[in-house]
Write an enzyme that holds these catalytic residues in place. Structure first.
Site, short mmCIF file in Angstrom:
data_model
loop_
_atom_site.label_atom_id
_atom_site.label_comp_id
_atom_site.label_asym_id
_atom_site.label_seq_id
_atom_site.Cartn_x
_atom_site.Cartn_y
_atom_site.Cartn_z
CD GLU A 127 -2.81 1.33 2.37
OE1 GLU A 127 -2.72 0.51 3.30
OE2 GLU A 127 -3.60 2.26 2.37
N GLY A 267 3.30 2.21 10.66
CA GLY A 267 3.10 1.52 11.92
C GLY A 267 2.85 0.03 11.69
CB ALA A 268 0.84 -2.29 11.63
CD GLU A 304 -2.77 -1.88 10.73
OE1 GLU A 304 -3.32 -2.07 9.64
OE2 GLU A 304 -2.30 -0.76 11.08
CD GLU A 326 -6.08 3.59 6.94
OE1 GLU A 326 -6.24 3.49 8.17
OE2 GLU A 326 -5.56 2.69 6.25
ZN LIG Z 1 -5.27 1.80 8.75
#
Ligand SMILES: [Zn+2]
Length: 878
Positions: A127, A267-268, A304, A326
């Site tokens: 992504e 972050g992940a 996540e 998001e």
């Molecule tokens: Zn996200």
């Protein structure tokens, strides 16, 4: 500079893809130096496409093409075109089978997008547009297909081979090699693809879903970190249960895997069934992680996981819709963390973050709507606006249509769009449908940048009488949006009496209530209340921070002190203190002198708070903290940041000096906090103990420094150790050096903890900041190729070390500009992010602003990445 401008992509240019991909097979012959990928896909013309005979676009970025066939044959001369974006294939029939062999080089990939090597393992980040660095593909989020992935590699070097979905086959091969085949039955876009090959230890658990299916949970880490996985696995199980109970969402695959990666830009990443995590958001033990780290890990794990529905099962049509997944998922993880913590403090933390980071973004040169309408580099739109303000929009929608209707709307949304790529308009349309409301005016929140300003005025007549509230709204211009439209602002309010109790009343024709949500949709609107049960002593505004606005309610000091003492809404109570702090700072800067009467009143109110035995420790700890310089800067057109920081610190010292005794008296009640308990209550008490210690040090309490030393020596947890270090970190005192030296020695070989040391050193304003900076960059634990290390040093230096970053000879700007330049050659995404503090040149005093601008112009004249160029150009634009 203009000529080299990145080409912008516009939302209005969106067109359906010319082809759909019916199925996809990927064969990876994995090696760090060169990985060969065989891509087989069945494509068919999309009946919805605008042009019936359009070519097929296969994006590719830095990928070497080895061979290409269509239905088993090489394409005829001229039909396959290679250009800057990848491949263009002309003359395709209605349906065709493509086979592409390509090559990429993971060990040369320092951008950490696509397939790359990290600590000897191979992993991916796709992504938003990393998949095109792995192979040629219609790499856009609205091209969904099923994936069958075969991984082959050396068994000794890469004993673990993972991809999305379920493992359907695995086996040994000649020459010490082995393979695994993974199938993901769910449709997904390429940005959710992931693979991992490495030598990793696996921690296992299971989870039984609400329909009784058993899911295997697998957490992969380097062997030496195997004892730091318990918290992440427990968090995952809590998140899975919460999503079922609060949102009715159940997990769908047989296995859920998380892999911790050392070198990671974000972050992940929520790849289907195979999340890749920055190790920072997985690994935790009481000795290495603070309570804040524990909370952050739980929140990111949940975030996540929640994406499995909000993002994966229902995904984004294009990257302009990023907030669709998001904003909604941040909202969902905020709800989860609120459920795990106490007393509305989570909401305060979220608001504090929004104000310190998103409000400045929304008022600066990089301001953009939650759903932007154009971008030059999508990597630069993973912003606080898209994430955090996006979550505020979801929260406002829920406030406006009510919790139950909102929940019903979510069910409809997930059911209707399962397996599809959709837009924020689709989301709002569902909410409009279930609520029967016209939400078209609300959608301006998605398309308009900038933080609205609301003013409030009130008038009353006696008990049993009436009250009138008049609200006005205005949104200041932002780049590219001179004229702003009106938005719908839900304003939650209550009236409090002299004892702090809520007063009842009703609006004309309405029921008797003690709290209201006023909907401000006009430029100016008056709301009337009748038959008040008492005369109000104070008004509690914007309760729960019901809208992301800047409110000016012109409240007097007595009224604010009353709210601070009594308000039953945690946010509003905290906000009363924040308003008082802001007012005191503003007075110091604008009038060049402290407002002694105001500061005495604040001190008095804080003293009362410290005597309040009923207040929850975590709330007290939160209220006692002054706003950060970064947020305070927003009060002024331009401000000298060094002076602002000094005034802030001086105010803190003056306010808390007379309160040291009161703080000392509380501290013994918190002597037992280092007890290994991880309940919200235990964490809140530790937070208060550390806050009091830091405030006493700031207030020059002589006894506090030895106490900090003792706390550090006796600490059994990282929380207490860091509490002591934070308390003395701004002190030019031997104690600081002694503790930091010990900390460095203790954790020299533990990168994640060492980052805390880097942060303390870089972020401290103690004299010698540049020498410390040099030493950190020379430290054997520092690596330019690791984003965590780089952020740990440069981040705090720019965010908290005003004295050095803004040193008046411009040394700080030149150093940081040089580092951004160096980093850009390796990792453009991280470089573009780290350049952002320099973009705030219009907010600081003119002399400094010009130096920052000069540094940006120096960078603009160089050959820099598209990511960095986009940020610089927007920052320099008129
Ligand atoms: Zn996200």
């Amino acid at each position: 500079m203009r000529d080299a401008s990145p080409l912008a992509v516009y939302l209005n240019d969106y067109q359906q893809p010319a082809f759909v991909v019916e199925s996809l097979e990927l064969d990876f012959d994995l090696a760090a130096a060169a990985t060969e990928v065989t891509t087989r896909m069945a494509v068919r013309r999309n009946p919805e496409a605008v042009e019936p005979d359009a070519p097929l676009r296969l994006y590719g970025d830095g990928v070497e093409l080895v061979s290409f066939t269509v239905d088993g044959a090489k394409p005829a001369e001229g039909l396959l075109e290679q250009d800057a974006e990848g491949l263009l294939l002309h003359g395709l029939p209605e349906a065709a089978r493509l086979e592409i062999v390509s090559r990429c080089h993971p060990d040369q990939n320092t951008a950490l997008e696509g397939l790359y090597a990290s600590s000897g393992n191979l992993c991916t980040q796709c992504e938003p547009e990393g998949f095109r660095r792995i192979t040629f593909f219609p790499d856009r989020p609205d091209v969904l297909t099923t994936y069958r992935v075969r991984l082959e590699a050396d068994r000794a070097q890469y004993p673990v081979l993972l991809a999305n979905g379920n493992r359907v086959e695995a086996g040994e091969l000649d020459g010490g090699r082995h393979y695994a085949v993974w199938e993901d039955p769910f449709l997904k876009p390429s940005y959710l693809f992931a693979l991992v090959a490495g030598d990793l230890a696996c921690q296992r658990d299971t989870f039984t879903t609400m329909s009784g299916r058993e899911v295997q949970l697998e957490l992969y880490v380097e062997a030496h970190n195997a004892d730091r996985c318990d918290h992440a696995l427990a968090s995952l199980k809590r998140a899975m249960r919460f999503d079922e109970e609060a949102f009715g969402r159940e997990y769908d695959l047989d296995v859920y895997m998380i892999v911790a990666v050392d070198d990671f830009n974000m972050g992940a990443m929520e790849n289907k069934g195979l999340n890749l995590f920055n190790a920072k958001y997985v690994l935790a033990s009481p000795d290495t992680a603070t309570d804040d780290d524990f909370v952050a890990i739980e929140s990111v794990i949940a975030h996540e996981y929640f994406h499995n529905w909000s993002g994966n099962r229902v995904t984004c049509r294009d990257w302009f819709q990023l907030s669709l997944k998001e904003g909604l998922t941040v909202f969902r993880d905020q709800e989860f963390t609120t459920d795990c913590t106490l007393f509305g403090v989570k909401r305060i933390d979220d608001v504090a973050m929004l104000r310190a980071f998103q409000f400045p973004e929304d008022a600066g040169p990089l301001a953009h709507p939650v759903r932007p309408d154009h971008y030059a580099e999508i990597n630069n739109f993973y912003t606080l606006t898209v994430y955090e303000k996006g979550a505020e929009l979801i929260r406002m929608l829920r406030t406006l249509i009510g919790r139950e209707t909102f929940r019903r709307g979510l069910d409809v949304y997930f059911e209707r769009f399962d397996g599809q790529a959709v837009t924020t308009d689709d989301f709002v349309a569902v909410m409009a449908e279930v609520s029967g409301r016209n939400l078209t005016p609300f959608k301006r929140w998605y398309t308009q940048a900038g933080t609205p300003r609301v003013t409030a005025a009130t008038s009353f007549d006696g008990p049993g009488g009436q009250a009138r509230i008049t609200l006005t709204q205005e949104t200041p211009p932002t780049p590219g949006q001179e004229h702003k439209e009106l938005v719908v602002i839900p304003m939650r309010v209550a009236f409090l009496d002299a004892k702090g109790q809520r007063i009842t009343a009703h609006q004309k024709g309405g029921e008797v209530q003690d709290e209201w949500v006023l909907e401000l949709s006009e430029g100016e609107q008056t709301f009337r209340f009748e038959e008040l049960s008492d005369s109000p002593t104070a008004i509690s505004w914007l309760r729960g921070f019901s809208a992301p606005v800047i409110l000016n309610a012109n409240q007097g000091v007595d009224e604010l002190a009353h709210l601070l003492a009594y308000d039953d809404d945690a946010f509003a109570r905290w906000e009363a203190a924040q308003t008082l702090f802001r007012r005191a700072i503003r007075s110091r800067i604008e009038h060049d002198a402290a407002d002694t009467a105001l500061e005495a009143a604040i001190e008095h109110a804080l003293a009362a708070l410290l005597r309040d035995e009923a207040i929850e420790p975590v709330l007290l700890a939160t209220i006692l903290q002054l706003p950060p310089t970064r947020e305070l800067a927003e009060l002024f057109e331009r401000v000298d940041p060094v002076r602002l920081r000094n005034e802030r610190d001086d105010l803190e010292k003056r306010l808390y000096m007379p309160l040291t005794e009161a703080m000392q008296q509380i501290q013994p009640k918190l002597d037992d906090v280092d007890n290994g308990a991880f309940t919200a209550e235990a964490m809140g008490r530790r937070q208060l103990r550390n806050r009091l210690l830091a405030l006493r040090v700031a207030a020059r309490d002589q006894a506090a420094v030895p106490e900090a030393l003792a706390q550090y020596q006796k600490a059994r947890s990282q929380t207490m150790r860091m509490g002591a270090l934070n308390a003395v970190n701004e002190l030019d005192h031997e104690a600081r050096q002694v503790l930091l030296a010990d900390f460095e020695k203790r954790y020299r070989d533990d990168p994640l903890v060492l980052d805390k040391y880097f942060g303390l050193q870089a972020g401290s304003q103690v004299a010698g900041g540049f020498e410390r900076l040099d030493a950190l960059l020379e430290h054997p634990g520092f690596r330019w190729t690791n984003p965590n290390r780089v952020r740990a040093v440069l981040g705090p230096f720019m965010a908290r070390n005003e004295r050095h970053f803004h040193q008046d000879d411009g040394e700080g700007y030149r150093r940081m500009g040089g580092f951004v330049e160096k980093l850009d050659a390796m990792n453009p995404q991280t470089a573009a992010r780290l350049a952002q503090p320099l973009t705030r040149w219009r907010k600081v005093d003119t002399a400094r602003g010009e130096q920052m601008r000069a540094e940006l112009e120096r960078l603009a004249a160089l050959e820099v990445s598209r990511d960095l160029r986009d940020v610089i150009e927007r920052a320099l634009a008129e």
